[in-house]
Design an enzyme around this catalytic site. Structure first.
Site, mmCIF file in Angstrom:
data_model
loop_
_atom_site.group_PDB
_atom_site.id
_atom_site.type_symbol
_atom_site.label_atom_id
_atom_site.label_comp_id
_atom_site.label_asym_id
_atom_site.label_seq_id
_atom_site.Cartn_x
_atom_site.Cartn_y
_atom_site.Cartn_z
ATOM 1 N N ASP A 93 0.865 -1.249 0.019
ATOM 2 C CA ASP A 93 0.029 -0.029 -0.015
ATOM 3 C C ASP A 93 0.879 1.319 0.107
ATOM 4 O O ASP A 93 0.713 2.227 -0.828
ATOM 5 C CB ASP A 93 -1.054 -0.026 1.226
ATOM 6 C CG ASP A 93 -1.875 -0.943 1.248
ATOM 7 O OD1 ASP A 93 -2.339 -1.200 0.039
ATOM 8 O OD2 ASP A 93 -2.608 -1.490 2.123
ATOM 9 N N SER B 164 -3.974 -8.645 7.044
ATOM 10 C CA SER B 164 -3.429 -7.231 7.470
ATOM 11 C C SER B 164 -2.960 -7.244 8.729
ATOM 12 O O SER B 164 -3.555 -7.417 9.723
ATOM 13 C CB SER B 164 -4.643 -6.319 7.276
ATOM 14 O OG SER B 164 -4.364 -4.937 7.884
HETATM 15 N N1 ARG Z 1 -8.586 -3.142 15.429
HETATM 16 C C1 ARG Z 1 -7.307 -2.633 15.962
HETATM 17 C C2 ARG Z 1 -7.486 -1.088 16.111
HETATM 18 O O1 ARG Z 1 -8.356 -0.445 15.793
HETATM 19 C C3 ARG Z 1 -6.051 -3.076 15.198
HETATM 20 C C4 ARG Z 1 -6.037 -2.431 13.908
HETATM 21 C C5 ARG Z 1 -4.965 -3.071 13.000
HETATM 22 N N2 ARG Z 1 -4.494 -2.226 11.841
HETATM 23 C C6 ARG Z 1 -3.972 -2.913 10.677
HETATM 24 N N3 ARG Z 1 -3.821 -2.157 9.943
HETATM 25 N N4 ARG Z 1 -3.879 -4.184 10.668
HETATM 26 O O2 ARG Z 1 -6.613 -0.730 16.865
#
Ligand code: ARG
Length: 400
Positions: free
Chosen positions: A17, A177
């Site tokens: 990305d 991810s």
């Molecule tokens: N759900 C978690 C948060 O909002 C993790 C986000 C993870 N981000 C990622 N780019 N995989 O803090």
């Protein structure tokens, strides 16, 4: 005469990305791109990052080790707050965003940039955290979110990368991810999007599963000074080194695996998998230290504050007056949190098995059922009489 140069500082991870974003920011907006990468405890190869970003077309690459700052300014207060979003998520990703935003702004100032950029999609919390943090610190800077803007499918993105000779990492096979730092590792996407499906072994990297738990338990001791863990097994360490070391030990025993159904700020329920061996272990130890050294009314009141902080962090409000006030409160609560805590790491659990402190409020002469009892049980009679008075009134008046 060339037009006035426009510069954007991009939070660069080296993944697909943000690699594609370097080229896209140049082509779409005519920006000169400064790529910024922070080392927050995830192993990354600085030389490779730099070469790659420059090859794609970055004008400059800035790589900074921010582990000590992350630990001191973000993880320490998070631990003081025993901060868990929805009682379970230790907020690793959420805590890192405002720090990255702070460095984006500082780098933007250094390079005279007009904008900063990040690689978040339009569906998550991270975009909110970046955008709001930048707005709080530098309301004059524009924020560009290429991935949110272009809204391509994965295939379209790869096609763009191939046309422009941007290397597509082989790790694209990995359908998850992932975001990781000292405090934990967040995993989303792929088969995890079906909340009924058990997380496959492949989505874990820092913790063992039941088949690989060591048979023998391991005991550790953590010493706290003013609520900060300063020693592991009697050895003094910097906070970030201690967190890394605890993570290593606890991860080996499978501590800190979390499989959650979480409520994002943007109104979506999502399935999230986390590995946070250090955070889970240290929060357990810190709670034990507090239970021994803080009075009951403060513990009860603080629990409410802890939840407010966790939500502020999750919802991207780190640089708010609310958070500043909460941090001042938390710091005040930690002055007497001086204690040693023993834990056993075994079979996916970090269990507190002992605690002691010079600031202990535990009085064996009051607690004991044995010799040397100093508690005046005769005084209990009068206390209970008055304590129970309202209940007697209710029973008499209402018959229940
Ligand atoms: N759900 C978690 C948060 O909002 C993790 C986000 C993870 N981000 C990622 N780019 N995989 O803090």
């Amino acid at each position: 005469m060339p037009e006035m140069e426009k510069t954007v500082v991009l939070a660069y991870s080296g993944g697909l990305d943000t690699s594609v974003a370097i080229r896209w920011l140049k082509d779409t907006y005519g920006y000169q791109v400064v790529a910024l990468s922070l080392d927050l405890g995830e192993t990354t190869d600085a030389a490779t990052l730099r070469t790659k970003a420059l090859a794609i077309g970055a004008k400059a690459v800035v790589i900074e080790d921010a582990k000590a700052e992350f630990a001191a300014e973000f993880l320490k207060p998070a631990l003081w707050a025993n901060a868990l979003y929805q009682k379970e998520y230790p907020l690793a990703t959420a805590l890192a965003r405002p720090l990255i935003a702070k460095h984006l702004v500082a780098t933007a100032r250094q390079y005279g940039a007009q904008a900063v950029a990040h690689g978040c999609t339009g569906k998550g919390n991270d975009q909110v955290r970046f955008d709001v943090a930048v707005a709080s610190l530098a309301p004059d800077l524009a924020v560009v979110a290429p991935v949110r803007e272009w809204a391509w499918t994965r295939a379209q993105e790869i096609a763009y990368a191939e046309v422009h000779g941007i290397p597509v990492p082989a790790t694209l096979e990995n359908p998850y991810s992932v975001d990781a730092n000292l405090w934990g590792r967040s995993v989303e996407g792929g088969v995890l999007e079906d909340p009924w499906v058990e997380p496959p072994a492949a989505c874990y990297a820092w913790t063992t599963g039941p088949d690989d738990w060591p048979e023998a338990a391991e005991e550790i001791t953590i010493s706290f000074a003013a609520g900060v863990p300063v020693q592991l097994n009697g050895q003094t360490m910097t906070l970030h080194a201690l967190i890394a070391a605890v993570g290593e030990l606890a991860g080996r025993h499978g501590v800190g695996r979390l499989d959650l159904l979480e409520d994002r700020l943007v109104g979506i329920k999502s399935r999230e998998v986390y590995e946070a061996p250090a955070a889970v272990t240290l929060i357990a130890a810190h709670r034990a230290a507090e239970a021994l050294t803080l009075p009951k009314d403060l513990l009860q009141h603080k629990a409410g504050i802890e939840d407010v902080l966790a939500q502020a962090v999750y919802n991207g409000l780190w640089y708010s007056p609310l958070t500043r006030a909460l941090l001042a409160y938390l710091e005040e609560t930690q002055k007497s949190v001086e204690a040693e805590v023993r834990l056993r790491l075994h079979a996916g659990q970090a269990t507190v098995i002992g605690r002691r402190s010079d600031c202990s409020l535990y009085r064996s002469d009051l607690a004991t059922y044995g010799e040397g009892d100093a508690f005046d049980a005769t005084a209990a009679v009068g206390f209970i009489k008055i304590w129970g008075l309202p209940m007697k009134a209710v029973a008499t008046a209402h018959g229940r």
